[in-house]
Enzyme design. Structure first.
Site, PDB file in Angstrom:
ATOM      1  N   GLN A   1       3.459  52.657 -24.876  1.00 34.70           N
ATOM      2  CA  GLN A   1       2.725  51.794 -23.954  1.00 34.70           C
ATOM      3  C   GLN A   1       1.317  51.539 -24.497  1.00 34.70           C
ATOM      4  OE1 GLN A   1       4.180  50.371 -21.309  1.00 34.70           O
ATOM      5  NE2 GLN A   1       2.314  49.258 -20.810  1.00 34.70           N
TER       6      GLN A   1
ATOM      7  N   LYS B   1       9.145  50.538 -15.463  1.00 35.48           N
ATOM      8  CA  LYS B   1      10.157  50.496 -16.534  1.00 35.48           C
ATOM      9  C   LYS B   1      11.223  51.568 -16.299  1.00 35.48           C
ATOM     10  CE  LYS B   1       6.987  48.432 -19.851  1.00 35.48           C
ATOM     11  NZ  LYS B   1       6.069  48.516 -20.981  1.00 35.48           N
TER      12      LYS B   1
ATOM     13  N   ASP C   1      10.262  46.922 -28.317  1.00 38.89           N
ATOM     14  CA  ASP C   1       9.128  46.040 -27.987  1.00 38.89           C
ATOM     15  C   ASP C   1       8.994  44.913 -29.028  1.00 38.89           C
ATOM     16  OD1 ASP C   1       7.614  46.326 -25.681  1.00 38.89           O
ATOM     17  OD2 ASP C   1       6.471  48.033 -26.452  1.00 38.89           O
TER      18      ASP C   1
HETATM   19  N1  GUN Z   1       0.988  46.725 -22.605  1.00 33.89           N
HETATM   20  C1  GUN Z   1       0.980  45.528 -21.987  1.00 33.89           C
HETATM   21  N2  GUN Z   1       2.156  44.884 -22.198  1.00 33.89           N
HETATM   22  C2  GUN Z   1       2.907  45.707 -22.965  1.00 33.89           C
HETATM   23  C3  GUN Z   1       4.211  45.593 -23.497  1.00 33.89           C
HETATM   24  O1  GUN Z   1       4.933  44.603 -23.335  1.00 33.89           O
HETATM   25  N3  GUN Z   1       4.641  46.660 -24.225  1.00 33.89           N
HETATM   26  C4  GUN Z   1       3.863  47.761 -24.432  1.00 33.89           C
HETATM   27  N4  GUN Z   1       4.369  48.738 -25.182  1.00 33.89           N
HETATM   28  N5  GUN Z   1       2.657  47.877 -23.956  1.00 33.89           N
HETATM   29  C5  GUN Z   1       2.173  46.867 -23.212  1.00 33.89           C
END
Ligand code: GUN
Length: 293
Positions: free
Chosen positions: A98, A54, A121
């Site tokens: 996350q 990211k 998100d």
């Molecule tokens: N863990 C797995 N996929 C995601 C996601 O799209 N966003 C976040 N914050 N955590 C994740």
């Protein structure tokens, strides 16, 4: 005949190119650099890789990013304090925690601490409620990526029977809502659904997100269907595969996403879009009626 392969890498590249221009415009004419803060707790190896990817993607598109790392035994309050500070920080337009969080954390306490206008998100309960009522402010990134893949291939959703296999908060549930919002008739199944193929065989659009390697085989798919494989599983021999058995489905479906190179590249792309969108809104002074309590 063999299915047309939906190339997620190619679509992600073209979406990123378009949004890079928006980010540049914001920087040049608005003096605003979009900013993303990523919070990671613990040392889950998969999460560490996602976060690194990211951050790299942010720098490539012109988004400033910062990572706040906490140890596995951190108290929830320390993370909440960090989020409260980021909520007030004008250089940060998107905040992402996350997942998964360690067991001592209450996911919803943490996620709802994020200011809704920075919830890139789309996991805040307000944003989920907004999605349910057809007023989404931020679409959750993976299902958003699936919708963009369908749109870029001019695959119509309205009136189609969409079957979603998987009921996670991150993919299955928001995916079903987004398809419903676009006029599909939606059936939601899980990997445990009795006689799953009875449902999957009815699908014009089949989205699979279960984390079960090759759960869906060719005999479970209707001829001419659009099959979207959200799964990414590592097999004991180290190779990657999806939740769809690519080889057998390829000769039945009209469209199919590969793993890797399908939905995967779209998820981070949509996060970048949501962050730039959040920065554009902040610059335009768009306020939300919802206030943090
Ligand atoms: N863990 C797995 N996929 C995601 C996601 O799209 N966003 C976040 N914050 N955590 C994740």
């Amino acid at each position: 005949m063999s299915a047309q392969i939906i190339d997620g890498r190619q679509i992600a590249a073209s979406v990123r190119a378009e949004w890079k221009l928006r980010a540049e415009k914001l920087i040049q004419s608005g003096g605003v650099t979009p900013g993303l803060a990523v919070i990671i707790v613990g040392d889950n190896p998969a999460s560490s890789i996602y976060v690194r990817n990211k951050v790299k993607a942010c720098s490539e598109i012109g988004i400033f990013s910062e990572v706040h790392s906490f140890s596995q035994d951190t108290q929830q309050q320390d993370v909440l304090d960090c989020i409260h500070a980021l909520n007030q920080n004008p250089h940060i337009h998107g905040i992402l925690v996350q997942l998964p969080l360690p067991p001592q954390f209450e996911n919803n306490r943490v996620i709802t601490a994020i200011a809704v206008e920075k919830d890139v998100d789309g996991f805040h309960l307000y944003n989920i409620g907004a999605l349910v009522t057809g007023n989404a402010q931020f679409l959750p990134c993976t299902p958003y990526g699936v919708i963009v893949m369908l749109e870029r291939h001019h695959i119509s959703i309205e009136g189609q029977h969409a079957v979603v296999v998987g009921r996670s908060n991150i993919v299955g549930k928001p995916m079903a809502l987004m398809l419903l919002e676009r006029g599909a008739t939606v059936t939601v199944c899980t990997s445990k659904t009795r006689d799953l193929s009875q449902f999957t065989k009815q699908a014009d659009i089949l989205v699979v997100a279960t984390g079960k390697p090759r759960l869906i085989t060719g005999d479970m798919v209707k001829a001419g269907a659009v099959v979207i494989d959200v799964g990414i599983n590592r097999l004991p021999d180290g190779t990657l595969c999806g939740d769809v058995d690519y080889e057998s489905v390829k000769s039945v479906a009209d469209y199919l996403t590969p793993v890797p190179g399908g939905v995967g590249p779209m998820t981070i792309t949509m996060l970048l879009c949501n962050t730039i969108l959040a920065a554009e809104r902040a610059h335009a002074g768009i306020n939300y009626k919802y206030k943090q309590v």
